[in-house]
Motif scaffolding. Structure first.
Motif, PDB file in Angstrom:
ATOM      1  N   GLY A  77      59.738  16.422  75.094  1.00  0.00           N
ATOM      2  CA  GLY A  77      58.504  17.051  75.533  1.00  0.00           C
ATOM      3  C   GLY A  77      58.255  16.906  77.017  1.00  0.00           C
ATOM      4  N   MET A  78      58.501  15.725  77.545  1.00  0.00           N
ATOM      5  CA  MET A  78      58.249  15.497  78.963  1.00  0.00           C
ATOM      6  C   MET A  78      59.235  16.283  79.830  1.00  0.00           C
ATOM      7  SD  MET A  78      57.519  11.954  81.002  1.00  0.00           S
ATOM      8  CE  MET A  78      56.031  11.652  80.059  1.00  0.00           C
ATOM      9  N   PHE A  79      60.498  16.304  79.443  1.00  0.00           N
ATOM     10  CA  PHE A  79      61.483  17.084  80.204  1.00  0.00           C
ATOM     11  C   PHE A  79      61.107  18.569  80.176  1.00  0.00           C
ATOM     12  CE2 PHE A  79      64.574  13.515  79.986  1.00  0.00           C
ATOM     13  CZ  PHE A  79      64.999  13.543  81.309  1.00  0.00           C
ATOM     14  N   ARG A  80      60.755  19.080  79.014  1.00  0.00           N
ATOM     15  CA  ARG A  80      60.410  20.503  78.891  1.00  0.00           C
ATOM     16  C   ARG A  80      59.132  20.846  79.652  1.00  0.00           C
ATOM     17  NH1 ARG A  80      63.788  23.068  75.718  1.00  0.00           N
ATOM     18  NH2 ARG A  80      64.829  21.985  74.039  1.00  0.00           N
ATOM     19  N   ARG A  81      58.128  19.993  79.544  1.00  0.00           N
ATOM     20  CA  ARG A  81      56.859  20.233  80.228  1.00  0.00           C
ATOM     21  C   ARG A  81      57.037  20.271  81.740  1.00  0.00           C
ATOM     22  NH1 ARG A  81      54.655  17.011  76.800  1.00  0.00           N
ATOM     23  NH2 ARG A  81      54.813  15.150  78.051  1.00  0.00           N
ATOM     24  N   GLU A  82      57.831  19.350  82.239  1.00  0.00           N
ATOM     25  CA  GLU A  82      57.940  19.211  83.687  1.00  0.00           C
ATOM     26  C   GLU A  82      59.086  19.996  84.303  1.00  0.00           C
ATOM     27  OE1 GLU A  82      57.720  15.144  84.899  1.00  0.00           O
ATOM     28  OE2 GLU A  82      56.006  14.748  83.596  1.00  0.00           O
ATOM     29  N   HIS A  83      60.097  20.361  83.507  1.00  0.00           N
ATOM     30  CA  HIS A  83      61.284  20.996  84.081  1.00  0.00           C
ATOM     31  C   HIS A  83      61.794  22.184  83.292  1.00  0.00           C
ATOM     32  CE1 HIS A  83      61.446  17.780  86.955  1.00  0.00           C
ATOM     33  NE2 HIS A  83      61.259  16.936  85.956  1.00  0.00           N
ATOM     34  N   GLY A  84      61.067  22.634  82.303  1.00  0.00           N
ATOM     35  CA  GLY A  84      61.510  23.777  81.519  1.00  0.00           C
ATOM     36  C   GLY A  84      62.618  23.398  80.562  1.00  0.00           C
ATOM     37  N   SER A  85      63.298  24.392  80.050  1.00  0.00           N
ATOM     38  CA  SER A  85      64.320  24.135  79.031  1.00  0.00           C
ATOM     39  C   SER A  85      65.738  24.311  79.562  1.00  0.00           C
ATOM     40  CB  SER A  85      64.097  25.053  77.825  1.00  0.00           C
ATOM     41  OG  SER A  85      64.176  26.397  78.238  1.00  0.00           O
ATOM     42  N   GLY A  86      65.901  24.407  80.865  1.00  0.00           N
ATOM     43  CA  GLY A  86      67.242  24.553  81.432  1.00  0.00           C
ATOM     44  C   GLY A  86      68.084  23.312  81.230  1.00  0.00           C
ATOM     45  N   LYS A  87      69.374  23.512  81.045  1.00  0.00           N
ATOM     46  CA  LYS A  87      70.271  22.387  80.771  1.00  0.00           C
ATOM     47  C   LYS A  87      70.362  21.410  81.938  1.00  0.00           C
ATOM     48  CE  LYS A  87      73.072  24.672  77.359  1.00  0.00           C
ATOM     49  NZ  LYS A  87      74.389  24.867  76.828  1.00  0.00           N
ATOM     50  N   GLU A  88      70.263  21.904  83.148  1.00  0.00           N
ATOM     51  CA  GLU A  88      70.314  21.044  84.330  1.00  0.00           C
ATOM     52  C   GLU A  88      69.020  21.176  85.135  1.00  0.00           C
ATOM     53  OE1 GLU A  88      73.354  23.125  83.942  1.00  0.00           O
ATOM     54  OE2 GLU A  88      74.020  21.491  82.669  1.00  0.00           O
ATOM     55  N   ALA A  89      67.893  21.342  84.452  1.00  0.00           N
ATOM     56  CA  ALA A  89      66.624  21.596  85.132  1.00  0.00           C
ATOM     57  C   ALA A  89      66.101  20.379  85.890  1.00  0.00           C
ATOM     58  CB  ALA A  89      65.574  22.068  84.122  1.00  0.00           C
ATOM     59  N   ALA A  90      66.339  19.199  85.390  1.00  0.00           N
ATOM     60  CA  ALA A  90      65.839  17.985  86.034  1.00  0.00           C
ATOM     61  C   ALA A  90      66.944  17.341  86.864  1.00  0.00           C
ATOM     62  CB  ALA A  90      65.356  16.998  84.976  1.00  0.00           C
ATOM     63  N   THR A  91      66.545  16.654  87.903  1.00  0.00           N
ATOM     64  CA  THR A  91      67.503  15.881  88.703  1.00  0.00           C
ATOM     65  C   THR A  91      67.596  14.476  88.129  1.00  0.00           C
ATOM     66  OG1 THR A  91      65.831  15.025  90.225  1.00  0.00           O
ATOM     67  CG2 THR A  91      66.829  17.173  90.779  1.00  0.00           C
ATOM     68  N   GLY A  92      68.551  13.711  88.610  1.00  0.00           N
ATOM     69  CA  GLY A  92      68.668  12.318  88.191  1.00  0.00           C
ATOM     70  C   GLY A  92      67.418  11.529  88.538  1.00  0.00           C
ATOM     71  N   LEU A  93      66.823  11.823  89.695  1.00  0.00           N
ATOM     72  CA  LEU A  93      65.592  11.144  90.104  1.00  0.00           C
ATOM     73  C   LEU A  93      64.435  11.513  89.172  1.00  0.00           C
ATOM     74  CD1 LEU A  93      64.402   9.243  92.183  1.00  0.00           C
ATOM     75  CD2 LEU A  93      63.930  11.213  93.641  1.00  0.00           C
ATOM     76  N   ASP A  94      64.362  12.795  88.795  1.00  0.00           N
ATOM     77  CA  ASP A  94      63.347  13.225  87.824  1.00  0.00           C
ATOM     78  C   ASP A  94      63.514  12.455  86.522  1.00  0.00           C
ATOM     79  OD1 ASP A  94      62.349  15.246  89.546  1.00  0.00           O
ATOM     80  OD2 ASP A  94      63.773  16.711  88.740  1.00  0.00           O
ATOM     81  N   ALA A  95      64.739  12.340  86.075  1.00  0.00           N
ATOM     82  CA  ALA A  95      65.014  11.645  84.814  1.00  0.00           C
ATOM     83  C   ALA A  95      64.613  10.172  84.898  1.00  0.00           C
ATOM     84  CB  ALA A  95      66.488  11.772  84.448  1.00  0.00           C
TER      85      ALA A  95
END
Length: 142
Positions: A77-95
């Motif tokens: 939920g947090m990944f999708r809310r903040e970065h959408g559903s893209g496979k590489e949408a978040a960076t390592g820092l975001d994670a």
């Protein structure tokens, strides 16, 4: 190196499912031992104590399964809310930020598996994070 949200969430789900399955299998073994004692028990008070013990084991399994699902859902939920559903949408820092936020709220999200974040010897989340990076194909933007 590129962080893969998809790899992180997929591997997290696999690990949490394995944790829940292992726990349930262990508790089922314990319940089987108690059930064998129950079948030979003639004293009603002792029989009731055995039944309560089996009920407690079942409740522990339910809690573990729920918490594993809740933790995966929190990350997803947090990944999708903040970065959408893209496979590489978040960076390592975001994670790392998301991991830290969930870690801070672990006792509200999934208290029965808080050890995933609190135990210094447990590196499951860190290993999943580390394994979620990949080198992009040549010519692909980073």
């Amino acid at each position: 190196m590129v962080f893969s949200t998809d790899r992180f969430i997929t591997e997290l789900g696999k690990q949490l499912n394995q944790i829940a399955d292992d726990f349930i299998n262990d508790m089922a073994d314990d319940a089987h031992i108690v059930a064998r004692r129950l079948t030979g028990e003639l004293d009603n008070e002792k029989a009731l104590a055995h039944m309560n013990e089996i009920g407690t084991l079942a409740e522990m399994c339910t809690n573990m399964k729920h918490d594993c699902e809740a933790l995966k859902s929190a990350f997803d939920g947090m990944f999708r809310r903040e970065h959408g559903s893209g496979k590489e949408a978040a960076t390592g820092l975001d994670a790392m930020r998301i991991i830290t936020e969930i870690s801070n709220d672990i006792n509200k999200i999934a208290p029965h598996i808080s050890w995933l974040f609190e135990d210094d010897d447990c590196n499951i989340i860190q290993n999943i994070y580390n394994d979620s990076f990949f080198a992009p194909a040549e010519g692909q933007p980073v």
